[in-house]
Each structure stands twice: as C-alpha cells, then as structure tokens.
Design an enzyme around this catalytic site. Structure first.
Site, mmCIF file in Angstrom:
data_model
loop_
_atom_site.group_PDB
_atom_site.id
_atom_site.type_symbol
_atom_site.label_atom_id
_atom_site.label_comp_id
_atom_site.label_asym_id
_atom_site.label_seq_id
_atom_site.Cartn_x
_atom_site.Cartn_y
_atom_site.Cartn_z
ATOM 1 N N LYS A 1 82.017 2.563 75.083
ATOM 2 C CA LYS A 1 80.732 2.261 74.434
ATOM 3 C C LYS A 1 80.772 2.669 72.966
ATOM 4 O O LYS A 1 80.311 1.923 72.096
ATOM 5 C CB LYS A 1 79.581 2.971 75.161
ATOM 6 C CG LYS A 1 79.304 2.399 76.531
ATOM 7 C CD LYS A 1 78.785 0.972 76.451
ATOM 8 C CE LYS A 1 78.894 0.233 77.755
ATOM 9 N NZ LYS A 1 78.662 -1.211 77.686
ATOM 10 N N TYR B 1 84.571 5.565 80.120
ATOM 11 C CA TYR B 1 83.456 4.616 80.013
ATOM 12 C C TYR B 1 82.686 4.855 78.706
ATOM 13 O O TYR B 1 82.415 3.925 77.939
ATOM 14 C CB TYR B 1 82.530 4.760 81.228
ATOM 15 C CG TYR B 1 81.202 4.069 81.023
ATOM 16 C CD1 TYR B 1 81.110 2.684 81.065
ATOM 17 C CD2 TYR B 1 80.038 4.798 80.735
ATOM 18 C CE1 TYR B 1 79.898 2.042 80.842
ATOM 19 C CE2 TYR B 1 78.834 4.172 80.514
ATOM 20 C CZ TYR B 1 78.764 2.788 80.568
ATOM 21 O OH TYR B 1 77.563 2.162 80.336
ATOM 22 N N SER C 1 74.701 2.944 75.360
ATOM 23 C CA SER C 1 74.213 3.901 76.360
ATOM 24 C C SER C 1 73.935 5.247 75.712
ATOM 25 O O SER C 1 74.593 5.628 74.732
ATOM 26 C CB SER C 1 75.317 4.061 77.410
ATOM 27 O OG SER C 1 75.097 5.191 78.210
HETATM 28 P P1 NAD Z 1 76.185 -4.536 86.191
HETATM 29 O O1 NAD Z 1 77.528 -4.156 86.681
HETATM 30 O O2 NAD Z 1 75.098 -4.752 87.179
HETATM 31 O O3 NAD Z 1 76.293 -5.861 85.296
HETATM 32 C C1 NAD Z 1 77.455 -6.195 84.556
HETATM 33 C C2 NAD Z 1 77.808 -7.636 84.888
HETATM 34 O O4 NAD Z 1 78.940 -8.018 84.103
HETATM 35 C C3 NAD Z 1 78.186 -7.843 86.352
HETATM 36 O O5 NAD Z 1 77.443 -8.944 86.868
HETATM 37 C C4 NAD Z 1 79.689 -8.160 86.315
HETATM 38 O O6 NAD Z 1 80.042 -9.081 87.339
HETATM 39 C C5 NAD Z 1 79.856 -8.732 84.917
HETATM 40 N N1 NAD Z 1 81.174 -8.527 84.310
HETATM 41 C C6 NAD Z 1 81.854 -7.366 84.151
HETATM 42 N N2 NAD Z 1 83.024 -7.590 83.527
HETATM 43 C C7 NAD Z 1 83.080 -8.929 83.263
HETATM 44 C C8 NAD Z 1 84.037 -9.784 82.640
HETATM 45 N N3 NAD Z 1 85.202 -9.318 82.156
HETATM 46 N N4 NAD Z 1 83.759 -11.100 82.543
HETATM 47 C C9 NAD Z 1 82.600 -11.603 83.030
HETATM 48 N N5 NAD Z 1 81.674 -10.854 83.637
HETATM 49 C C10 NAD Z 1 81.909 -9.526 83.751
HETATM 50 O O7 NAD Z 1 75.737 -3.452 85.101
HETATM 51 P P2 NAD Z 1 74.315 -3.166 84.459
HETATM 52 O O8 NAD Z 1 73.797 -1.919 85.041
HETATM 53 O O9 NAD Z 1 73.509 -4.396 84.451
HETATM 54 O O10 NAD Z 1 74.769 -2.823 82.979
HETATM 55 C C11 NAD Z 1 74.799 -3.807 81.970
HETATM 56 C C12 NAD Z 1 75.360 -3.199 80.707
HETATM 57 O O11 NAD Z 1 74.532 -2.092 80.327
HETATM 58 C C13 NAD Z 1 76.773 -2.652 80.829
HETATM 59 O O12 NAD Z 1 77.448 -2.931 79.616
HETATM 60 C C14 NAD Z 1 76.567 -1.171 81.009
HETATM 61 O O13 NAD Z 1 77.664 -0.444 80.539
HETATM 62 C C15 NAD Z 1 75.340 -0.934 80.150
HETATM 63 N N6 NAD Z 1 74.544 0.237 80.550
HETATM 64 C C16 NAD Z 1 74.134 0.345 81.840
HETATM 65 C C17 NAD Z 1 73.389 1.468 82.219
HETATM 66 C C18 NAD Z 1 72.977 1.664 83.645
HETATM 67 O O14 NAD Z 1 72.690 2.807 84.033
HETATM 68 N N7 NAD Z 1 72.895 0.621 84.463
HETATM 69 C C19 NAD Z 1 73.048 2.441 81.271
HETATM 70 C C20 NAD Z 1 73.489 2.274 79.946
HETATM 71 C C21 NAD Z 1 74.236 1.156 79.600
HETATM 72 C C1 WQD Z 2 70.922 11.322 87.218
HETATM 73 C C2 WQD Z 2 70.645 12.758 87.666
HETATM 74 C C3 WQD Z 2 72.564 13.886 88.566
HETATM 75 C C4 WQD Z 2 73.037 11.386 92.092
HETATM 76 C C5 WQD Z 2 74.786 7.798 84.251
HETATM 77 C C6 WQD Z 2 75.894 7.560 83.261
HETATM 78 C C7 WQD Z 2 75.329 7.204 81.918
HETATM 79 C C8 WQD Z 2 74.358 6.020 82.026
HETATM 80 C C9 WQD Z 2 73.321 6.281 83.064
HETATM 81 C C10 WQD Z 2 75.595 3.992 81.700
HETATM 82 C C11 WQD Z 2 71.754 13.739 87.277
HETATM 83 C C12 WQD Z 2 71.499 13.721 89.616
HETATM 84 C C13 WQD Z 2 72.569 11.919 90.911
HETATM 85 C C14 WQD Z 2 72.954 12.146 93.276
HETATM 86 C C15 WQD Z 2 71.910 13.916 92.028
HETATM 87 N N1 WQD Z 2 75.030 4.825 82.441
HETATM 88 N N2 WQD Z 2 72.015 13.166 90.891
HETATM 89 N N3 WQD Z 2 72.368 13.382 93.195
HETATM 90 O O1 WQD Z 2 74.571 10.867 85.218
HETATM 91 O O2 WQD Z 2 72.371 10.687 83.960
HETATM 92 O O3 WQD Z 2 74.002 8.879 83.791
HETATM 93 O O4 WQD Z 2 73.949 6.629 84.303
HETATM 94 O O5 WQD Z 2 75.757 3.994 80.520
HETATM 95 O O6 WQD Z 2 76.401 6.893 81.101
HETATM 96 O O7 WQD Z 2 76.659 8.749 83.163
HETATM 97 O O8 WQD Z 2 72.781 9.204 85.923
HETATM 98 O O9 WQD Z 2 71.831 8.496 88.055
HETATM 99 O O10 WQD Z 2 74.176 9.467 88.035
HETATM 100 O O11 WQD Z 2 72.229 10.961 87.640
HETATM 101 O O12 WQD Z 2 71.410 15.044 92.031
HETATM 102 O O13 WQD Z 2 73.383 11.726 94.357
HETATM 103 O O14 WQD Z 2 70.589 12.784 89.102
HETATM 104 O O15 WQD Z 2 73.193 15.130 88.692
HETATM 105 O O16 WQD Z 2 71.149 14.945 86.962
HETATM 106 P P1 WQD Z 2 73.464 10.040 84.716
HETATM 107 P P2 WQD Z 2 72.806 9.457 87.485
#
Ligand code: NAD
Ligand code: WQD
Length: 345
Positions: free
Chosen positions: A153, A149, A124
């Site tokens: 990562k 979190y 991330s």
């Molecule tokens: P998500 O929660 O939709 O998907 C994760 C899936 O993993 C879920 O279906 C959950 O049921 C499963 N899971 C969690 N722990 C488990 C375990 N111990 N055993 C088996 N299954 C398990 O999340 P996402 O948004 O699809 O994110 C996927 C990956 O990408 C994550 O590692 C997250 O940290 C990373 N990521 C997400 C974002 C984002 O904003 N969505 C941004 C950066 C990184």
């Molecule tokens: C985006 C912008 C908020 C909600 C998070 C995780 C990051 C990564 C991506 C996993 C910010 C603003 C939000 C609301 C708002 N995930 N906002 N009102 O914080 O950039 O990142 O998701 O790895 O680790 O921290 O994403 O979607 O929460 O916010 O004004 O109700 O929207 O302040 O500027 P963020 P977000």
C-alpha cells in the site's frame, strides 16, 4: 462516462459499483474472481436495475487490459484489486508484491500512454502503523509498515505520487480504516475466505454457530476496557466517498498534478468489546467469547480524523455501529441460505 473499477466484484468494490451506477456512471469491471463470486454481478444488477460491463481476467495480463481500454472510452479508474490478507502476505510476500504492484503498474501504463487522468487508489490506515498521537490525520507521518501487505500500500501510494507529478495527472489516495457491514438490500457484502481474520466476520460466524467462540485478542491494552480500539466505518458510507472523490477529480480541469489524500473513517474509536456489545444489542443474539493473548503485530488504538474528507468532499460517515452490525448479521444469514456458499465455509 466510463469508469474502470478493478476488483469491482469484491467487498468494497461491489458497494462502490452500486453507488457509481446510481450516479449514472458507466462502469467497466475487471475482476479475476480470485476473492469474489460471479453471483455478486447479478445482485448488483438487482439492486440498481443496471448491468455493468464485466471482464473476468487477471490484471497482470497486460494484453487483455489493453483491449478493455481499446473498447471503452475510459476516463478514470478506481483500483480496488489487490490481495489483502495481512498474515498471508507475510507467508507469500512475492505473490503479494506481484499481484498488488504489477496490476497497478499495468493500469498506469495504459493511463500514461492514452493520456488518461483521474485515478483513485484503495489505500489503508495500515500505512500509519501505530501513530504517536490520535486521531490520525493525513499529515501524520507514515511508519514502516509491519506487513508486506502494508508495504504494497505504501509503495502503491508512492508510485501514484510519482505518476501524478511526472505526467501531471489527478490521483486520490483513499486511506480506509476498518470497513464493516453490508448493503441494506442484503444482496452484497463481505465474502471471507476460510476462517476470518477480521473481527466482524468472525463475530457473525460465531453468532451463527459456525465458530464456537470469538477469541478476543488481549484485554490488557491501555484502553478503558482493556481491548484494542479501531475505527469501524460502514461500507456503504465508504462507497459513497469514492463517488465524491471521483467527482472532485473530474471537476478539476487544472492540468497540474493533483494528489488528494483522504482518511475515510468515522473519527470515533470502538473497542473489541464495544463491537461485541453493539452486535448483541442490534441483533438480540449472543456472541460467546474468550479472552486470549494479544495477536502478534496488533496495535493498541487507531482512529481517524476525517475532517479533510468532510471539508473537501462533503463526506461524513454517519451510520451507527449498531446499524452497520445489523446489516452484517443479515448478510451472514443470507450467505447461509446460499447452499454453494455455506459449503465453502
Ligand atoms: P476484496 O478481496 O473483497 O476485493 C478485491 C477484489 O479484487 C476481489 O474481487 C478479487 O477477486 C479482485 N482481484 C484481486 N487481484 C486481482 C487481479 N490481479 N486481477 C483482477 N482482479 C483481482 O477486498 P476489499 O475488502 O473489497 O478491498 C478492496 C481494496 O481495499 C483492496 O485494495 C484492499 O487492500 C483495500 N482495503 C481493504 C480494507 C478492508 O479491511 N477490507 C481496508 C483498507 C484497504
Ligand atoms: C480488529 C480488532 C483485533 C479478530 C486489518 C488490517 C488493516 C486493514 C483493516 C486493510 C483488533 C481484534 C480480531 C478476532 C479479535 N485492512 N480481533 N478477535 O487488525 O485492525 O486491521 O483490517 O488494509 O490493514 O490489518 O482489523 O478486523 O483484524 O481486527 O479480538 O478474531 O479486533 O485484535 O483489535 P485490524 P481486524
């Protein structure tokens, strides 16, 4: 060729499973449904005409994981499974370390003992914290993450570097920026649990009348319109990058360690107000909002330099913000049409 996709029924995982199936990979999903729903599996099959193998269990259960490796000729893994809520990770740190790191360790133990390579890790942009210069490239120094979190990562990345070096394996660390939107079929998308923390699901729920108003966290940032800037990347584009990263590893027959690192973003920053405006234009729906104080821990501006992915993976995110937000709104309407889901909101 069988690829293990952990968390394959989740948001990014399900979109990636679709792309893998469309590219003729055999997909083995392990997902404990802790943050996803079984109907996504049927919808993946409706989109692709193919049914991935699915095992519903927690990756911390080593003995069950070993049976999956016994049953399939697995040649690589894309590891999405993790808990991902930043705020919750501060309240439940041990659960986050346990889930995100033990799951990873258990898969790596199988990879190590069975001599398997090709591991893709969902990292991330949070690993960079508030970088000193924009855009962020992969050589931008990592800062101590603000959240547990984020620490999971960074620790996951470290573990994979050590794994690759010690056992001469191939790994790819993919640093996602802010994924948004849903599949154009509107059969898979993001399933936020409870009140969304992320911007786009909050916007769609507000437009749908489930939430009264969007709270915009701060309009006194040193940006053009005063709201914070992020790099919103369309989830289908993001999913395609996984196939490209996997193919690059598979095509590399060196027996040296390979540690690829890619930023996956658009390279363009959008403010919170840009997102609201683009959503309103794309969908012709109003999003009522109020300006509130800044959210604790938020940073001002984050966007990617994604040139390395473009040069080495031939990948570029080209879907517009408006188009991504159009699919997000269609997905919101689809969810509301599913009685069992709308009850759980
Ligand atoms: P998500 O929660 O939709 O998907 C994760 C899936 O993993 C879920 O279906 C959950 O049921 C499963 N899971 C969690 N722990 C488990 C375990 N111990 N055993 C088996 N299954 C398990 O999340 P996402 O948004 O699809 O994110 C996927 C990956 O990408 C994550 O590692 C997250 O940290 C990373 N990521 C997400 C974002 C984002 O904003 N969505 C941004 C950066 C990184
Ligand atoms: C985006 C912008 C908020 C909600 C998070 C995780 C990051 C990564 C991506 C996993 C910010 C603003 C939000 C609301 C708002 N995930 N906002 N009102 O914080 O950039 O990142 O998701 O790895 O680790 O921290 O994403 O979607 O929460 O916010 O004004 O109700 O929207 O302040 O500027 P963020 P977000």
């Amino acid at each position: 060729m069988a690829i293990l996709v952990t968390g394959g029924l989740g948001y990014i995982g399900s979109h990636t499973v679709v792309e893998l199936l469309n590219n003729n990979f055999d997909v083995i999903i392990v997902d404990d449904l802790s943050n996803s729903e079984k109907f996504i599996l049927n919808n993946i099959e409706e989109i692709t005409g193919k049914k991935p193998t699915f095992y519903p269990f927690d990756l911390k259960r080593k003995e069950l994981l070993a049976q999956v490796f016994d049953a399939h000729p697995i040649e690589g893994c894309i590891n999405f499974a993790a808990f991902k809520a930043v705020g919750e990770s501060q309240l439940k740190p041990i659960d986050y370390y346990e889930n995100n790191l033990f799951s990873l360790i258990n898969i790596l133990q199988e990879f190590k003992s069975r001599n398997i390579s090709n591991f893709i890790f969902s990292s991330s942009c949070t690993v960079y914290g508030q970088a000193d210069t924009m855009p962020i490239n992969e050589d931008t120094p990592l800062k101590a993450p603000e959240s547990v979190y984020g620490k999971t990562k960074q620790m996951g990345e470290e573990m994979l570097r050590d794994f690759a070096k010690a056992y001469r394996r191939k790994v790819s660390l993919l640093r996602y920026f802010n994924p948004i939107g849903a599949h154009p079929s509107i059969k898979i998308g993001e399933l936020p649990a409870g009140i969304p923390n992320n911007l786009v699901p909050y916007v769609t729920q507000t437009a749908a009348g489930i939430r009264e108003k969007l709270s915009i966290w701060g309009n006194d940032y040193p940006t053009e319109d005063g709201t914070a800037i992020r790099d919103y990347v369309y989830v289908v584009d993001l999913a395609k990058a996984h196939v490209a990263a996997l193919e690059k590893l598979l095509n590399n027959d060196s027996d040296e360690a390979i540690i690829d690192i890619y930023n996956l973003g658009t390279g363009k920053g959008s403010s919170v107000l840009d997102v609201v405006n683009a959503f309103e234009i794309a969908n012709n729906v109003k999003v009522p909002y109020q300006i509130c104080d800044r959210r604790e821990g938020d940073i001002t501006v984050v966007y990617a330099n994604a040139d390395r992915a473009e040069n080495e993976l031939k990948w570029k995110s080209e879907t517009s913000l408006q188009e991504a937000l159009r699919t997000a709104w269609e997905w919101q309407k689809y969810l509301e049409s599913r009685i069992e889901y709308s009850k759980s909101i």
